[in-house]
Enzyme design. Sequence first.
Site, PDB file in Angstrom:
ATOM      1  N   VAL A   8      38.649  48.551  41.123  1.00 35.80           N
ATOM      2  CA  VAL A   8      39.809  47.865  40.565  1.00 35.80           C
ATOM      3  C   VAL A   8      39.284  46.906  39.514  1.00 35.80           C
ATOM      4  CG1 VAL A   8      41.507  46.041  41.082  1.00 35.80           C
ATOM      5  CG2 VAL A   8      41.433  48.112  42.473  1.00 35.80           C
ATOM      6  N   CYS A   9      40.063  46.743  38.442  1.00 34.52           N
ATOM      7  CA  CYS A   9      39.737  45.750  37.407  1.00 34.52           C
ATOM      8  C   CYS A   9      38.375  46.090  36.780  1.00 34.52           C
ATOM      9  CB  CYS A   9      39.788  44.357  38.042  1.00 34.52           C
ATOM     10  SG  CYS A   9      39.959  42.979  36.895  1.00 34.52           S
ATOM     11  N   THR A  10      37.577  45.090  36.461  1.00 30.22           N
ATOM     12  CA  THR A  10      36.306  45.358  35.794  1.00 30.22           C
ATOM     13  C   THR A  10      35.272  45.989  36.711  1.00 30.22           C
ATOM     14  OG1 THR A  10      35.650  43.065  36.217  1.00 30.22           O
ATOM     15  CG2 THR A  10      36.611  43.546  34.066  1.00 30.22           C
ATOM     16  N   GLY A  11      35.624  46.243  37.961  1.00 29.26           N
ATOM     17  CA  GLY A  11      34.713  46.977  38.840  1.00 29.26           C
ATOM     18  C   GLY A  11      34.306  48.314  38.247  1.00 29.26           C
TER      19      GLY A  11
ATOM     20  N   GLY B  27      43.631  49.311  37.190  1.00 31.70           N
ATOM     21  CA  GLY B  27      43.620  48.307  36.124  1.00 31.70           C
ATOM     22  C   GLY B  27      43.313  46.927  36.705  1.00 31.70           C
TER      23      GLY B  27
END
Lengths: 226, 226
Positions: free
Chosen positions: B101-104, B151
Amino acid sequence: MQHIAMLVYPGFTALDLIGPQTAFGFLEDVQIHLVWKTLDPVTTDMGITLHPTATFETCPEELAVLFVPGGVAGTIALMRDAAVLDFLAARAERASYVTSVCTGSLVLGAAGLLRGYSATTHWAMREVLPLLGAERVDARYVEDRNRITGGGVTSGIDFGLRIVAKMQGEETAQRAQLVMEYDPDPPFQAGSPESAPAAIVEKLRGMIAPDVADARLAAEQAQARW
Amino acid sequence: MQHIAMLVYPGFTALDLIGPQTAFGFLEDVQIHLVWKTLDPVTTDMGITLHPTATFETCPEELAVLFVPGGVAGTIALMRDAAVLDFLAARAERASYVTSVCTGSLVLGAAGLLRGYSATTHWAMREVLPLLGAERVDARYVEDRNRITGGGVTSGIDFGLRIVAKMQGEETAQRAQLVMEYDPDPPFQAGSPESAPAAIVEKLRGMIAPDVADARLAAEQAQARW
């Protein structure tokens, strides 16, 4: 510097707290305290172990926001915990906003803080609110004077952004919403008892019935304190 | 018993992880591990200190889900951390789903795990994906074979419920959504760069520009490992 006190306790629901805590992180000149009886680690209902940052003694007395998250079994234990109820009642006297997400409102109610106020809670526990002297409102977010209560779990995100807007304006809240990319796209129509398949609602109501009964009992016991 | 490994690390964003972790809590016969190099407490970007439950050595080798949350500065540090990238690459070989999730997703990408895959990330970091060999998709949820990326931040809730549905069916996911009362009601139209006021988008892009530049550099450095 303003202070926000967020209660943590054994068995609380992490997402109830992390949603608003993330939104509150965009406030300027605000310090957030995770408050419990001691600084010993606390484990949530889903197994996350985290550290309080303040105790009932070290928590600032003047609070911008006093907040209580939910968590079924943990919540009911708190409704019977005099030390917790005394702490909440004392801090609520001077807090700008007295708030909760999910079943956290039942703890506020047990502390006598919702008598004469409109309030909400997790959809499955709404029937307990009138026993605490609150006017039950079946909504995701309810604001009555300085008492602000959110519905179940994920409502904390909507709640948190609204509190940010009240405290420091819509632009700050919009910035938080954009960084949090809060443009939700739920995969199913199942997020409320009205929209979810009836069979699933019934099944969950059956599973939680013993907890609702226990919460009702705890609410009646709490009345003796007021 | 199936196993889910969720990476935790200094500076990760709690909500990136707590959203899906809450949804995963409704899976049956699944154990969730919070994995880091050691069992020492880890502090998130918003100041929550929590405990890992497994290390790179004790994390099960056969995983149903391998998951990486985001967190700007912490993410970029991980993109340069050989021990982390080696761990992810090793576990990804046998994991049913390799996810973020996200910048992962930038960490997955730095480990070489998104080469030739469609993927998404936090809206402000999307331009880094092609440098990691991924096909950038501007979406809240992207599934390409067994790579599933979400996202920014709150997308983890949508993501988590979708993974639950894939693993144990729609009814389980709908039950999770109902208990989580995920019937979102965002207070503003500000959850994506397309919907938010342009001035706020520009301001945030300016604030994060140094991090984007550093993430681009980290991505180029990571290519040398593949």
